[in-house]
Design a protein around this motif. Structure first.
Motif, PDB file in Angstrom:
ATOM      1  N   MET A  93       0.695  -7.020 -14.101  1.00  0.00           N
ATOM      2  CA  MET A  93       1.341  -8.098 -13.351  1.00  0.00           C
ATOM      3  C   MET A  93       1.677  -9.271 -14.265  1.00  0.00           C
TER       4      MET A  93
ATOM      5  N   TRP B 202       5.374 -10.789 -15.302  1.00  0.00           N
ATOM      6  CA  TRP B 202       5.704 -12.207 -15.082  1.00  0.00           C
ATOM      7  C   TRP B 202       6.190 -12.847 -16.377  1.00  0.00           C
TER       8      TRP B 202
ATOM      9  N   TYR C 264      -3.825 -14.578 -12.934  1.00  0.00           N
ATOM     10  CA  TYR C 264      -3.962 -13.291 -12.249  1.00  0.00           C
ATOM     11  C   TYR C 264      -5.429 -12.879 -12.224  1.00  0.00           C
TER      12      TYR C 264
ATOM     13  N   ILE D 218      -2.309 -17.327  -3.404  1.00  0.00           N
ATOM     14  CA  ILE D 218      -1.079 -16.647  -3.828  1.00  0.00           C
ATOM     15  C   ILE D 218       0.104 -17.143  -2.999  1.00  0.00           C
TER      16      ILE D 218
ATOM     17  N   ARG E 271      -0.921 -16.269  -8.982  1.00  0.00           N
ATOM     18  CA  ARG E 271       0.307 -15.599  -8.554  1.00  0.00           C
ATOM     19  C   ARG E 271       0.137 -14.121  -8.248  1.00  0.00           C
ATOM     20  N   GLY E 272      -1.043 -13.573  -8.488  1.00  0.00           N
ATOM     21  CA  GLY E 272      -1.241 -12.166  -8.175  1.00  0.00           C
ATOM     22  C   GLY E 272      -2.690 -11.754  -8.299  1.00  0.00           C
TER      23      GLY E 272
ATOM     24  N   THR F 278       1.144  -9.436  -4.934  1.00  0.00           N
ATOM     25  CA  THR F 278       1.829 -10.650  -5.353  1.00  0.00           C
ATOM     26  C   THR F 278       2.461 -11.309  -4.129  1.00  0.00           C
TER      27      THR F 278
END
Length: 334
Positions: free
Chosen positions: A153, A157, A262, A274, A285-286, A323
């Motif tokens: 992830m 990103w 993350y 999130i 963000r995830g 996400t």
């Protein structure tokens, strides 16, 4: 970059308490198998002072009692001795099922063996106990895979956020744990970030233990920003570390669009963070969802309907990336 996806469908059974904070996907079928009405279940997590474990216990209570079971919990408070005493007390209380999140995969085995001999069905979450006689089922996950999905992830990103960045120009930090074999494997997976994108440069690595919480993560994040103010991404071992890092990053980072954190696991407070990342009021963000949700999985193992999925006492869960873009697929009630 390939990330695994599973489609979630709506739960129509007894989920009045809402989506489970430990990452429960919604399912169409109500729980099948043996009638669990009146059965007693006890849960001993590592430490209730962790928001992650407190949320897991709350969700177990909501799900199990909604299905007619009697639920009790006992805090191990990070102590092997306390957890062993919790198990002994559960046996005295006549628990039909005992669920643990082991403080130590070896030290609790004697108490678990004695509980099984007394007739309790033993489930351990998160790792396989060292003695096979100590459990009926261990809910396990490929810990390297869980860390690698975090790295996937983050790498995706980085590629999307910095398309023109040169190799080795994006500073990355890893906040890890290495106090058990499983922790080492997950942390090793986090380090795959540099194999997944050549733009990443891991400039800072710091270690916590299973009993450290968000406050310790804040201390480590403070050191990180003091030494590497241009860092762009933090990969964290677990949710308490992510939470502590997020609080510091929000205060330190000026261009929040160019920063991400993350982590692993899906308690409600992390799912909320999130969602807040949409307007940068959080920089988490995830995360990685481990299987279909701990309470649901435990229930299906206790009632017997998923025991055909168990191999040599081990139920292996999947690692699913969550996400902002995929949240509604897996948590439609959020």
């Amino acid at each position: 970059m390939k990330m695994k996806k599973l489609m979630a469908i709506l739960l129509t059974g007894c989920m009045a308490a809402g989506t489970l904070a430990t990452g429960s996907v919604a399912f169409a079928e109500e729980a099948e198998g043996a009638d669990m009405t009146g059965k007693k279940v006890g849960f001993s997590p590592v430490m209730m002072s962790s928001e992650f474990f407190a949320g897991m216990s709350d969700d177990m209570e909501a799900y199990f009692t909604a299905n007619g079971m009697e639920y009790s919990s006992a805090d191990a408070d990070g102590s092997v001795e306390t957890q062993a005493q919790n198990i002994e007390n559960f046996v005295t209380m006549g628990m039909d099922y005992i669920i643990t999140f082991a403080v130590d995969a070896s030290a609790m085995c004697d108490a678990a063996i004695a509980a099984r001999e007394a007739g309790a069905f033993m489930i351990n979450i998160g790792t396989v106990l060292e003695q096979r006689e100590a459990y009926d089922v261990c809910i396990n996950v490929d810990q390297f895979d869980s860390g690698e999905v975090v790295a996937e992830m983050a790498a995706e990103w980085i590629e999307e956020t910095f398309p023109d960045a040169e190799d080795g120009s994006i500073q990355v930090a890893i906040l890890e744990e290495r106090d058990s074999d499983d922790a080492i494997r997950r942390s090793d997976g986090l380090h795959e970030i540099t194999n997944l994108t050549s733009k990443a440069d891991v400039v800072y690595v710091a270690e916590q233990t299973i009993t450290d919480g968000a406050t310790k993560a804040q201390e480590l994040a403070d050191v990180l920003f003091l030494n590497y103010p241009d860092v762009k991404c933090i990969l964290t071992y677990g949710t308490d570390i992510a939470q502590g890092s997020d609080e510091i990053a929000l205060a330190k980072v000026e261009n929040k669009d160019e920063f991400a954190i993350y982590t692993v696991d899906t308690p409600e407070f992390i799912r909320g963070k999130i969602k807040e990342s949409a307007d940068n009021t959080s920089l988490i963000r995830g995360t990685v969802m481990l299987g279909e949700g701990t309470p649901y999985t435990c229930y299906k193992l206790m009632d017997g309907s998923w025991m055909d999925r168990v191999e040599d006492g081990v139920y292996n869960e999947r690692c699913i990336p969550i996400t902002l873009e995929t949240m509604s697929e897996y948590f439609p009630e959020d």
